[in-house]
Design a protein around this motif. Structure first.
Motif, PDB file in Angstrom:
ATOM      1  N   GLN A 170      38.710  43.115  32.055  1.00  0.00           N
ATOM      2  CA  GLN A 170      39.194  41.974  30.993  1.00  0.00           C
ATOM      3  C   GLN A 170      39.793  40.867  31.482  1.00  0.00           C
ATOM      4  N   LEU A 171      40.699  40.939  32.742  1.00  0.00           N
ATOM      5  CA  LEU A 171      41.232  39.903  33.458  1.00  0.00           C
ATOM      6  C   LEU A 171      40.087  38.849  34.209  1.00  0.00           C
ATOM      7  N   LEU A 172      39.280  39.683  34.700  1.00  0.00           N
ATOM      8  CA  LEU A 172      38.451  38.927  35.458  1.00  0.00           C
ATOM      9  C   LEU A 172      37.287  37.996  34.278  1.00  0.00           C
ATOM     10  N   LEU A 173      37.189  38.583  33.178  1.00  0.00           N
ATOM     11  CA  LEU A 173      36.406  38.049  32.072  1.00  0.00           C
ATOM     12  C   LEU A 173      37.409  36.741  31.654  1.00  0.00           C
ATOM     13  N   ALA A 201      28.514  40.484  34.993  1.00  0.00           N
ATOM     14  CA  ALA A 201      28.348  39.224  35.042  1.00  0.00           C
ATOM     15  C   ALA A 201      29.888  38.739  35.427  1.00  0.00           C
ATOM     16  N   VAL A 202      31.027  39.140  35.120  1.00  0.00           N
ATOM     17  CA  VAL A 202      32.281  38.695  35.740  1.00  0.00           C
ATOM     18  C   VAL A 202      32.399  38.958  37.286  1.00  0.00           C
ATOM     19  N   GLY A 203      31.779  40.172  37.993  1.00  0.00           N
ATOM     20  CA  GLY A 203      31.717  40.521  39.256  1.00  0.00           C
ATOM     21  C   GLY A 203      30.728  39.450  39.940  1.00  0.00           C
ATOM     22  N   GLY A 204      29.668  39.187  39.311  1.00  0.00           N
ATOM     23  CA  GLY A 204      28.695  38.110  40.029  1.00  0.00           C
ATOM     24  C   GLY A 204      29.125  36.854  40.047  1.00  0.00           C
ATOM     25  N   ILE A 205      30.164  36.175  38.972  1.00  0.00           N
ATOM     26  CA  ILE A 205      30.509  34.935  39.007  1.00  0.00           C
ATOM     27  C   ILE A 205      31.588  34.921  40.070  1.00  0.00           C
ATOM     28  N   GLY A 206      32.676  35.895  40.211  1.00  0.00           N
ATOM     29  CA  GLY A 206      33.423  35.819  41.191  1.00  0.00           C
ATOM     30  C   GLY A 206      32.989  35.863  42.672  1.00  0.00           C
ATOM     31  N   LEU A 207      31.917  36.540  42.805  1.00  0.00           N
ATOM     32  CA  LEU A 207      31.295  36.463  44.056  1.00  0.00           C
ATOM     33  C   LEU A 207      30.627  35.182  44.346  1.00  0.00           C
ATOM     34  N   ASN A 208      29.986  34.735  43.314  1.00  0.00           N
ATOM     35  CA  ASN A 208      29.601  33.436  43.632  1.00  0.00           C
ATOM     36  C   ASN A 208      30.430  32.172  43.988  1.00  0.00           C
ATOM     37  N   LEU A 209      31.656  32.414  43.267  1.00  0.00           N
ATOM     38  CA  LEU A 209      32.754  31.288  43.554  1.00  0.00           C
ATOM     39  C   LEU A 209      33.157  31.463  45.217  1.00  0.00           C
ATOM     40  N   ALA A 210      33.215  32.664  45.638  1.00  0.00           N
ATOM     41  CA  ALA A 210      33.772  32.905  46.902  1.00  0.00           C
ATOM     42  C   ALA A 210      32.667  32.364  47.995  1.00  0.00           C
ATOM     43  N   HIS A 252      38.120  30.890  31.559  1.00  0.00           N
ATOM     44  CA  HIS A 252      39.339  30.179  31.393  1.00  0.00           C
ATOM     45  C   HIS A 252      40.236  29.587  32.602  1.00  0.00           C
ATOM     46  N   ALA A 253      40.010  30.655  33.956  1.00  0.00           N
ATOM     47  CA  ALA A 253      40.783  30.183  35.015  1.00  0.00           C
ATOM     48  C   ALA A 253      40.037  30.856  36.305  1.00  0.00           C
ATOM     49  N   PRO A 254      39.014  29.849  36.813  1.00  0.00           N
ATOM     50  CA  PRO A 254      38.008  30.203  37.828  1.00  0.00           C
ATOM     51  C   PRO A 254      38.958  30.636  39.147  1.00  0.00           C
ATOM     52  N   ILE A 255      40.242  30.512  39.250  1.00  0.00           N
ATOM     53  CA  ILE A 255      40.768  30.599  40.534  1.00  0.00           C
ATOM     54  C   ILE A 255      40.788  32.151  40.543  1.00  0.00           C
ATOM     55  N   ILE A 256      40.749  32.975  39.398  1.00  0.00           N
ATOM     56  CA  ILE A 256      41.191  34.255  39.399  1.00  0.00           C
ATOM     57  C   ILE A 256      39.869  34.824  39.894  1.00  0.00           C
ATOM     58  N   SER A 257      38.802  34.286  39.213  1.00  0.00           N
ATOM     59  CA  SER A 257      37.259  34.875  39.797  1.00  0.00           C
ATOM     60  C   SER A 257      37.155  34.587  41.183  1.00  0.00           C
ATOM     61  N   LYS A 258      37.565  33.447  41.766  1.00  0.00           N
ATOM     62  CA  LYS A 258      37.323  33.102  43.162  1.00  0.00           C
ATOM     63  C   LYS A 258      38.199  34.051  44.286  1.00  0.00           C
ATOM     64  N   ILE A 259      39.512  34.479  44.044  1.00  0.00           N
ATOM     65  CA  ILE A 259      40.170  35.267  44.510  1.00  0.00           C
ATOM     66  C   ILE A 259      39.634  36.690  44.623  1.00  0.00           C
ATOM     67  N   TYR A 260      39.264  36.968  43.563  1.00  0.00           N
ATOM     68  CA  TYR A 260      38.347  38.296  43.376  1.00  0.00           C
ATOM     69  C   TYR A 260      37.179  38.410  44.221  1.00  0.00           C
ATOM     70  N   GLY A 261      36.447  37.274  44.265  1.00  0.00           N
ATOM     71  CA  GLY A 261      35.302  37.057  44.953  1.00  0.00           C
ATOM     72  C   GLY A 261      35.480  37.289  46.679  1.00  0.00           C
TER      73      GLY A 261
END
Length: 89
Positions: free
Chosen positions: A58-61, A16-25, A66-75
């Motif tokens: 844990q960071l991606l969660l 889920a955390v990976g999918g959210i990051g990829l989807n933000l990108a 709480h900080a979507p920019i982290i997920s977006k950068i990951y994506g």
């Protein structure tokens, strides 16, 4: 069976955390799908027995909730790595 359930939760959180990051990108999921993943992650974050997922996830969660920019950068990083892999294959 308890260990199998723990393993399934572990994989679900990480996916889920990976999918959210990829989807933000690169948005490809429907809003309802993202909402469902976020609801699940909120539930797990509040759980007293959340399985260990490792520092990276844990960071991606935290980023997803709480900080979507982290997920977006990951994506974006994941998409870039995939392009590099395709280039060298």
């Amino acid at each position: 069976m308890t260990e199998f359930v723990r393993y399934c939760r572990h994989r679900a959180i990480r996916s889920a955390v990976g999918g959210i990051g990829l989807n933000l990108a690169k948005p490809e999921l429907q809003d309802k799908q993202v909402e469902h993943m976020l609801d699940y992650l909120k539930q797990e974050e509040q759980s007293s027995d959340m399985p260990p997922i490792g520092a990276k996830y844990q960071l991606l969660l935290y980023g997803a909730l709480h900080a979507p920019i982290i997920s977006k950068i990951y994506g974006h990083m994941m998409f870039s790595l995939e392009r590099i892999k395709k280039f060298f294959n």
